[in-house]
Design a protein around this motif. Structure first.
Motif, PDB file in Angstrom:
ATOM      1  N   TYR A 167       2.762 -10.558 -10.557  1.00 38.20           N
ATOM      2  CA  TYR A 167       3.458 -11.166  -9.522  1.00 38.20           C
ATOM      3  C   TYR A 167       3.140 -11.468  -8.035  1.00 38.20           C
ATOM      4  O   TYR A 167       3.093 -12.387  -7.370  1.00 38.20           O
ATOM      5  N   ALA A 168       2.357 -10.087  -7.664  1.00 32.14           N
ATOM      6  CA  ALA A 168       1.806 -10.353  -6.283  1.00 32.14           C
ATOM      7  C   ALA A 168       0.660 -11.352  -6.334  1.00 32.14           C
ATOM      8  O   ALA A 168       0.637 -11.922  -5.141  1.00 32.14           O
ATOM      9  N   SER A 169      -0.226 -11.100  -7.430  1.00 27.67           N
ATOM     10  CA  SER A 169      -1.280 -12.348  -7.401  1.00 27.67           C
ATOM     11  C   SER A 169      -0.705 -13.759  -7.214  1.00 27.67           C
ATOM     12  O   SER A 169      -1.143 -14.528  -6.822  1.00 27.67           O
ATOM     13  N   LEU A 170       0.306 -13.875  -8.321  1.00 21.12           N
ATOM     14  CA  LEU A 170       1.016 -15.283  -8.254  1.00 21.12           C
ATOM     15  C   LEU A 170       1.604 -15.770  -6.766  1.00 21.12           C
ATOM     16  O   LEU A 170       1.489 -16.783  -6.326  1.00 21.12           O
ATOM     17  N   ASN A 171       2.094 -14.593  -6.088  1.00 26.41           N
ATOM     18  CA  ASN A 171       2.768 -14.756  -4.871  1.00 26.41           C
ATOM     19  C   ASN A 171       1.718 -15.251  -4.084  1.00 26.41           C
ATOM     20  O   ASN A 171       1.786 -16.337  -3.080  1.00 26.41           O
TER      21      ASN A 171
END
Length: 115
Positions: free
Chosen positions: A91-95
């Motif tokens: 999720y952090a990478s996608l964000n």
């Protein structure tokens, strides 16, 4: 954590059932035990040891089952913790990728507006 403090009526019934079985078992063993006393009225030590071992065996087996269940729960929690860690990283990478894309789009819009 609440699962260790709450007792349902089923749990209480099971506890009562186990306690009743232990009482019956001890009662039967005491009767048998008294029948095996020697002529002087002394209790045969081997019979006492055998009685204690049989009474404690059920408790030890229950503890072994509980230990096994707790180990399975620990393994499940560790697995779920690792899964959640991976999902948070994804999720952090996608964000971060979404932020970079938004910055790029804003930069392109600003260039077109200035032209």
């Amino acid at each position: 954590m609440g699962m260790f403090t709450r007792e349902t009526s089923d749990d209480l019934a099971k506890i009562g059932e186990v306690e009743g079985e232990i009482r019956e078992f001890v009662h039967r063993e005491v009767i048998e035990f008294r029948q095996h006393q020697d002529s002087d009225g002394k209790v045969v030590a081997d019979n006492l040891s055998s009685l204690l071992q049989r009474v404690s065996m059920n408790s030890v087996q229950e503890l072994d089952v509980l230990i096994g269940e707790l180990q399975m729960l620990r393994d499940r929690l560790q697995h779920e913790g690792e899964r959640m860690r991976r999902e948070i990283l994804d999720y952090a990478s996608l964000n971060q990728a979404a932020i970079q894309s938004a910055k790029s789009i804003m930069g392109n819009l600003k260039i077109k507006k200035d032209s």
